[in-house]
Motif scaffolding. Structure first.
Motif, PDB file in Angstrom:
ATOM      1  N   THR A 135       6.878   2.761 -15.015  1.00 11.38           N
ATOM      2  CA  THR A 135       5.630   2.722 -15.799  1.00 11.38           C
ATOM      3  C   THR A 135       4.457   2.477 -14.861  1.00 11.38           C
ATOM      4  O   THR A 135       4.303   1.389 -14.310  1.00 11.38           O
ATOM      5  N   ASN A 136       3.643   3.472 -14.666  1.00 11.64           N
ATOM      6  CA  ASN A 136       2.589   3.468 -13.651  1.00 11.64           C
ATOM      7  C   ASN A 136       1.642   2.284 -13.780  1.00 11.64           C
ATOM      8  O   ASN A 136       1.419   1.533 -12.836  1.00 11.64           O
ATOM      9  N   TRP A 137       1.057   2.093 -15.011  1.00 12.57           N
ATOM     10  CA  TRP A 137       0.049   1.042 -15.165  1.00 12.57           C
ATOM     11  C   TRP A 137       0.681  -0.345 -14.984  1.00 12.57           C
ATOM     12  O   TRP A 137       0.065  -1.252 -14.425  1.00 12.57           O
ATOM     13  N   LEU A 138       1.930  -0.497 -15.419  1.00 12.72           N
ATOM     14  CA  LEU A 138       2.621  -1.783 -15.294  1.00 12.72           C
ATOM     15  C   LEU A 138       2.867  -2.098 -13.821  1.00 12.72           C
ATOM     16  O   LEU A 138       2.664  -3.223 -13.359  1.00 12.72           O
ATOM     17  N   TYR A 139       3.283  -1.048 -13.084  1.00  9.06           N
ATOM     18  CA  TYR A 139       3.541  -1.208 -11.656  1.00  9.06           C
ATOM     19  C   TYR A 139       2.256  -1.618 -10.943  1.00  9.06           C
ATOM     20  O   TYR A 139       2.220  -2.575 -10.168  1.00  9.06           O
ATOM     21  N   LYS A 140       1.173  -0.890 -11.252  1.00 10.05           N
ATOM     22  CA  LYS A 140      -0.118  -1.188 -10.604  1.00 10.05           C
ATOM     23  C   LYS A 140      -0.563  -2.597 -10.936  1.00 10.05           C
ATOM     24  O   LYS A 140      -1.004  -3.354 -10.060  1.00 10.05           O
ATOM     25  N   LEU A 141      -0.431  -2.949 -12.215  1.00 12.48           N
ATOM     26  CA  LEU A 141      -0.860  -4.277 -12.656  1.00 12.48           C
ATOM     27  C   LEU A 141      -0.122  -5.367 -11.919  1.00 12.48           C
ATOM     28  O   LEU A 141      -0.722  -6.295 -11.366  1.00 12.48           O
ATOM     29  N   LEU A 142       1.192  -5.258 -11.883  1.00 12.67           N
ATOM     30  CA  LEU A 142       2.009  -6.303 -11.284  1.00 12.67           C
ATOM     31  C   LEU A 142       1.787  -6.415  -9.779  1.00 12.67           C
ATOM     32  O   LEU A 142       1.690  -7.514  -9.228  1.00 12.67           O
ATOM     33  N   THR A 143       1.700  -5.249  -9.096  1.00  9.31           N
ATOM     34  CA  THR A 143       1.520  -5.328  -7.639  1.00  9.31           C
ATOM     35  C   THR A 143       0.143  -5.922  -7.307  1.00  9.31           C
ATOM     36  O   THR A 143       0.008  -6.696  -6.358  1.00  9.31           O
ATOM     37  N   ASN A 144      -0.875  -5.584  -8.118  1.00  7.52           N
ATOM     38  CA  ASN A 144      -2.192  -6.173  -7.864  1.00  7.52           C
ATOM     39  C   ASN A 144      -2.186  -7.672  -8.115  1.00  7.52           C
ATOM     40  O   ASN A 144      -2.814  -8.441  -7.387  1.00  7.52           O
ATOM     41  N   LEU A 145      -1.442  -8.077  -9.155  1.00  4.83           N
ATOM     42  CA  LEU A 145      -1.324  -9.505  -9.479  1.00  4.83           C
ATOM     43  C   LEU A 145      -0.709 -10.257  -8.318  1.00  4.83           C
ATOM     44  O   LEU A 145      -1.196 -11.328  -7.915  1.00  4.83           O
ATOM     45  N   ILE A 146       0.384  -9.684  -7.762  1.00  5.88           N
ATOM     46  CA  ILE A 146       1.076 -10.334  -6.640  1.00  5.88           C
ATOM     47  C   ILE A 146       0.146 -10.414  -5.438  1.00  5.88           C
ATOM     48  O   ILE A 146       0.079 -11.415  -4.718  1.00  5.88           O
ATOM     49  N   ARG A 147      -0.645  -9.355  -5.214  1.00  2.00           N
ATOM     50  CA  ARG A 147      -1.561  -9.346  -4.075  1.00  2.00           C
ATOM     51  C   ARG A 147      -2.590 -10.459  -4.230  1.00  2.00           C
ATOM     52  O   ARG A 147      -2.853 -11.207  -3.289  1.00  2.00           O
ATOM     53  N   LEU A 148      -3.144 -10.575  -5.441  1.00  2.00           N
ATOM     54  CA  LEU A 148      -4.157 -11.601  -5.660  1.00  2.00           C
ATOM     55  C   LEU A 148      -3.579 -13.003  -5.499  1.00  2.00           C
ATOM     56  O   LEU A 148      -4.202 -13.873  -4.895  1.00  2.00           O
ATOM     57  N   LEU A 149      -2.380 -13.180  -6.034  1.00  2.00           N
ATOM     58  CA  LEU A 149      -1.720 -14.478  -5.908  1.00  2.00           C
ATOM     59  C   LEU A 149      -1.467 -14.786  -4.443  1.00  2.00           C
ATOM     60  O   LEU A 149      -1.652 -15.919  -3.986  1.00  2.00           O
ATOM     61  N   GLY A 150      -1.048 -13.755  -3.725  1.00  2.00           N
ATOM     62  CA  GLY A 150      -0.732 -13.926  -2.313  1.00  2.00           C
ATOM     63  C   GLY A 150      -1.944 -14.391  -1.523  1.00  2.00           C
ATOM     64  O   GLY A 150      -1.820 -15.188  -0.590  1.00  2.00           O
ATOM     65  N   HIS A 151      -3.140 -13.926  -1.917  1.00  2.00           N
ATOM     66  CA  HIS A 151      -4.386 -14.321  -1.228  1.00  2.00           C
ATOM     67  C   HIS A 151      -4.533 -15.812  -1.130  1.00  2.00           C
ATOM     68  O   HIS A 151      -5.013 -16.340  -0.118  1.00  2.00           O
ATOM     69  N   SER A 152      -4.112 -16.484  -2.223  1.00  2.00           N
ATOM     70  CA  SER A 152      -4.314 -17.943  -2.244  1.00  2.00           C
ATOM     71  C   SER A 152      -3.443 -18.667  -1.240  1.00  2.00           C
ATOM     72  O   SER A 152      -3.687 -19.815  -0.911  1.00  2.00           O
TER      73      SER A 152
END
Lengths: 212, 476
Positions: free
Chosen positions: B416-433
């Motif tokens: 699921t494209n949008w789900l994949y994009k959403l989750l990977t972006n979430l992980i990236r943002l979390l990783g920033h912290s």
């Protein structure tokens, strides 16, 4: 009876209770005989026995008496056990031994008597060329103990006894109650892999190939 | 080594193997393999023979009930008394019963792995029956009070000097440490025993269904002694030893001797088809044969595990196994070591006790290559590993459900494209912290294992953004 039924029933049900038929004919390969010539088979037989540390000599039937005398003297034998079937008797070994005043024990004797002998003399039912093996089908007159208990086992073999391989005589031997294949003297390598002869069975296996 | 109900701690046992054992085991194994090579080169079609042997064994196992019935019928016709034992204890009990009925005080034994499997010696000794091993190697280790380090040459780990010491201590005989004289002592000692024994105990290498025949091979001759001197012969044999006919017997003999010791044929091969009806003091007056199941029927039910029962006990897999050659027989915790032990023991004693054994292998497959009946060791090892990891029924259903949920979720996310994009972006943002100077020093919670040894690079899953930009640039 109970246990047998339990085991067999368990197996049948685990395998699916199919009706069993006779086994398919497996292509059991009989080894290719490089030759059927009896002289070549004899040569191979002698070669194989020597590889197994057996002693082989070719003799004429008239030489037997002298050969027995030499064997008895050189090994200081005083008591001998013999097979008493017609074939063995035909070599007149008993007569020669009586001449030498040797104690004679017969195949039918009890195991203690046979044990006390220094030499056991037999013939053989077959001699298998490709492995240097003697085939003995035990009977009362041809007790397998004669080839087992004494420290020296002497076998008188003729060209007629020789067959190329075990596969060629299966039908002949399968009906017998007690068949022994003998290939060389008794051996072990249990102590540091050092090959030693004469552990329980005979230390020496002597074969006389008789030219008839 | 007898029945064991304690867990086999392969790792611990193998860590504590003395150096001399690995050395002697390796030397013995390599020597036998060399001789085996020579024998195999004398045969044109060894590989074809392996396939035929494997097919015959598999066919027999798939029709085992039929062949056992045929064997029993023929054996009983010839005067052999047949008994059936479902478990080890029943087999031991039956042997004891037969011994008591014949007032047996002394028994001589041919080397037999199945009697070690059922712990027969201990049972007989407890009942006051002197049980003497007659195979030279077994005789030595019986005196020494240790177990076997190899199935074909059990005393290979002992030096001549040690054997001389053992003979002095246990037999009261002084002897120079050379093989010929030591063998002579054993010969004299055991000759007495053979003649005085009331009972001979053996196993069998094969049982020929066609004529109800017991086949025993030996190089020393003790096989013949134990089965023809005492008045009573008792044989204990696993049900997997049955083969259809004499033709297959001649094939299996060929495969066995070449694989086990690198010989064309063993010094002695005995075919025992019954009592000699003629009176004469040259054979046992009674023969009893006990057919043992002991979970073999259970193994039969498993189509993959079934191939274990093709084994003809040649020991060749041991000689090829790099693991076995390093640790020897003791590490496997039961009477049967090496690759065959690693698959047989867990299937007989259960995966609770023998949990470590299927993992005691690097899956190199050397055993597969040399087995004369093509037992597929690595396939069975992996099959057993799966069984052990999946655990018993109760636990596995919970694990299974959770596993199924995880796999479903991951599948959904990946397609699921949008789900994949959403989750990977979430992980990236979390990783920033957690990121400092482009590196994550410590990943939190259950992910802390990732940064145990080195830092994790910054999560920067910008590939799609970059690709879209690049694509636009290219087409402009």
């Amino acid at each position: 009876m109970n246990n047998k039924n339990k085991v067999i029933k368990k197996i049948s049900s685990l395998l699916g209770n199919k009706k069993r038929h006779n086994p398919p004919d497996f292509l059991i390969k009989i080894p290719n005989n490089k030759t059927n010539r009896i002289e070549a088979l004899e040569e191979t037989f002698i070669e194989e026995v020597k590889k197994l540390s057996g002693e082989v000599s070719k003799l004429k039937i008239d030489d037997i008496s002298r050969a027995i005398e030499n064997l008895i003297r050189s090994n200081e034998i005083s008591k001998v056990v013999l097979w008493t079937d017609t074939k063995t008797k035909s070599y007149k070994v008993e007569e020669e031994l009586s001449k030498l005043k040797i104690d004679i024990v017969y195949s039918q004797s009890n195991k203690m008597e046979i044990e006390s002998c220094g030499l056991g003399i037999t013939t053989c039912d077959y001699a298998i060329s490709d492995t240097g093996t003697l085939v003995i089908m035990s009977t009362e007159k041809k007790s397998s103990l004669v080839s087992l208990l004494p420290p020296i086992h002497l076998v008188i073999v003729t060209l007629n006894d020789i067959v190329p391989n075990l596969e060629s005589i299966l039908n002949e031997i399968k009906a017998n109650r007690n068949v022994v294949l003998i290939s060389g003297p008794s051996r072990t390598a249990d102590i540091e892999l050092i090959s030693t002869l004469g552990v329980h069975g005979p230390k020496k296996l002597i074969i006389w190939m008789i030219n008839e | 080594m007898n029945n064991t109900s304690i867990k086999i701690d392969f790792k611990n046992y193998s860590d504590n193997v003395p150096q001399n054992i690995s050395c002697s085991v390796r030397t013995a194994a390599n020597l036998v393999m060399k001789k085996r090579e020579e024998r195999i080169h004398e045969i044109d079609d060894w590989e074809e023979l392996r396939s035929i042997a494997s097919d015959i064994k598999l066919h027999t196992l798939e029709n085992l009930d039929y062949y056992l019935n045929v064997f029993e019928e023929k054996a009983q016709e010839n005067g052999i008394n047949l008994h059936w034992a479902e478990i080890s204890e029943e087999a031991c009990k039956k042997v004891l019963e037969i011994s008591k009925n014949h007032n047996v005080r002394k028994a001589v034994k041919v080397k037999s792995m199945v009697t070690e499997e059922i712990g027969l010696n201990t049972v007989l000794e407890k009942a006051g029956i002197e049980t003497i091993e007659t195979d030279l190697g077994e005789f030595i280790i019986q005196l020494a009070g240790t177990g076997p380090s190899h199935i074909i040459v059990p005393a290979i780990h002992l030096r001549k000097e040690q054997i001389a010491e053992i003979f002095k201590k246990k037999l009261g005989v002084d002897c120079p440490p050379n093989a010929t004289e030591l063998t002579e002592i054993a010969r004299t000692q055991l000759r007495k025993q053979f003649l005085q024994a009331d009972m001979g105990i053996s196993g069998a290498n094969f049982l020929i269904a066609e004529t109800g025949t017991i086949v025993i091979v030996s190089n020393e001759g003790n096989g013949r002694f134990c089965t023809s001197l005492p008045d009573l012969h008792v044989a204990v044999v696993g049900i997997d030893k049955v083969i259809p006919n004499w033709e297959s017997a001649s094939l299996f003999l060929k495969m066995l001797t070449r694989s086990a010791t690198g010989q064309k044929i063993t010094t002695y091969v005995s075919f025992i088809s019954g009592i000699n009806k003629v009176t004469g003091d040259y054979g046992p007056k009674e023969i009893h044969l006990i057919l043992l199941d002991n979970s073999r029927s259970k193994i039969l039910a498993d189509p993959i595990g079934r191939e274990t029962l093709k084994c003809i006990r040649c020991g060749c897999c041991l000689n090829a196994c790099p693991i076995y050659k390093n640790v020897g027989g003791f590490a496997y915790g039961w009477f049967i070591p090496g690759p065959i032990g690693a698959i047989f023991t867990p299937q007989i004693l259960g995966t609770k006790i023998a949990k470590e054994l299927p993992f005691a292998s690097s899956l190199c497959g050397a055993c597969n290559e040399v087995c004369p009946v093509k037992v597929p060791f690595t396939q069975i090892l992996v099959h057993l590993r799966k069984k052990i990891v999946e655990g018993d029924e109760k636990n596995s259903s919970i694990l299974n459900s959770f596993q199924k949920f995880c796999i479903y979720s991951i599948k959904k996310i990946l397609i699921t494209n949008w789900l994949y994009k959403l989750l990977t972006n979430l992980i990236r943002l979390l990783g920033h912290s957690f990121t400092k100077d482009g590196w994550i020093e410590k990943t939190p919670l259950i992910f802390k294992g990732w940064t145990q040894v080195r830092p994790f690079p910054e999560i920067n899953n910008q590939f799609r953004k970059w690709w879209n930009k690049k694509r636009k640039q290219t087409y402009e």
